[in-house]
Design an enzyme around this catalytic site. Structure first.
Site, mmCIF file in Angstrom:
data_model
loop_
_atom_site.group_PDB
_atom_site.id
_atom_site.type_symbol
_atom_site.label_atom_id
_atom_site.label_comp_id
_atom_site.label_asym_id
_atom_site.label_seq_id
_atom_site.Cartn_x
_atom_site.Cartn_y
_atom_site.Cartn_z
ATOM 1 N N HIS A 196 54.153 36.604 23.583
ATOM 2 C CA HIS A 196 55.318 37.452 23.350
ATOM 3 C C HIS A 196 54.881 38.852 22.905
ATOM 4 C CE1 HIS A 196 57.773 33.609 22.432
ATOM 5 N NE2 HIS A 196 58.314 34.151 23.501
ATOM 6 N N CYS A 220 58.213 34.020 14.373
ATOM 7 C CA CYS A 220 58.843 32.933 15.151
ATOM 8 C C CYS A 220 59.651 31.976 14.289
ATOM 9 C CB CYS A 220 57.783 32.098 15.856
ATOM 10 S SG CYS A 220 56.376 33.016 16.386
#
Ligand code: CIR
Length: 265
Positions: A169, A256
């Site tokens: 990401h 996250c």
């Protein structure tokens, strides 16, 4: 300069489930241990709470091995929340699991809904002035375009950037430290996407330290990256190191593990 990009009244987190052993990973570096993961997770939640925020800790979801990584399911802004459409097929259902919790906290919840639109929260960095979205294996142009349209009337501008090749990401490689400063890996900063921001680089060999979070007065960073930690301490940040060995086996880090926000309503 306002500080809405790092001052939050709320966070949502989800306990890891026994099924984390089936969680997605780019490279297998070992099976995550649930007990240790849960203990790191508890330290993380405690640190968020210490800053005065209200933290909602959701029950583990056995059906979704990666559900502990709640950040990927939504983008939370002051005006409302946007439910994502994860690009990993095994994670699509996680967004629908998160939506009702957001609806309880926000007057307005919008959804990425295009059948060809994919976007995960881990690819999104919200700063004081813009929303940067990294195109990646999980986030495509259609997803970014849909997000752009969904947040336009709230006054946000969306800038598409590129997540480096082989990096999960965009925020695997960067974090916001305050209204004008980011922490980034050299490989990401070299792309020029942070021109105009102050950049603190992770130390060589400590790229995995880039996924930290600024949450109110604390910077939470994964333990085990002493050179980068020293850089941040020297820059004056109030650091808290959190064990991340088990999440790291599933390519997860500090950002996250929570959704962070201050709803207007
Ligand atoms: C995945 O591959 O989707 C998970 N194993 C890790 C997700 C990490 N999330 C994030 O960086 N926001």
């Amino acid at each position: 300069m306002t500080d809405r990009s790092f001052r939050f009244t709320h966070a949502i987190s989800r306990k890891p489930s026994a099924s984390i052993t089936d969680g997605l990973r780019a490279v297998d570096t070992g099976t995550p241990d649930l007990e240790l993961f849960a203990s790191h997770h508890a330290d993380y939640v405690l640190a968020l709470k210490e800053t005065g925020a209200e933290v909602l800790v959701l029950d583990a979801l056995e059906a979704y091995p990666d559900a502990v990584f709640v950040e990927d399911t939504a983008l939370c802004l002051q005006e409302g929340a946007i439910v994502m459409r994860p690009g990993a097929p095994s994670r699509l259902g996680e967004a629908a699991e998160m939506a009702p919790h957001l609806r309880r906290l926000y007057a307005e919840v919008r959804e990425i809904s295009g059948a060809d639109s994919y976007i995960e929260g881990g690819d999104i960095l919200t700063t004081e002035t813009e929303i940067l979205v990294g195109r990646s294996a999980r986030t495509n142009a259609a997803g970014i375009e849909e997000l752009r349209q969904l947040v336009a009337d709230w006054g946000y501008s969306v800038r598409e950037v590129i997540t480096p090749e082989g990096v999960l990401h965009f925020k695997t490689d960067c974090s916001l430290l305050d209204g004008e400063t980011v922490l980034a890996t050299e490989r990401l900063a070299a792309s020029g996407c942070f021109d105009g921001y102050k950049v603190i680089l992770t130390a060589e060999g400590e790229e995995a330290a880039a996924n930290t979070i600024r949450f109110n007065d604390l910077v939470l960073m994964p333990a085990g990256f002493p050179k980068t930690r020293d850089r941040l301490v020297e820059a004056g940040y109030n650091l808290r190191e959190i064990g991340n060995s088990e999440a790291a086996k599933l390519d997860g880090g500090m950002s996250c593990l929570s959704l962070r926000f201050s709803p207007n309503t």
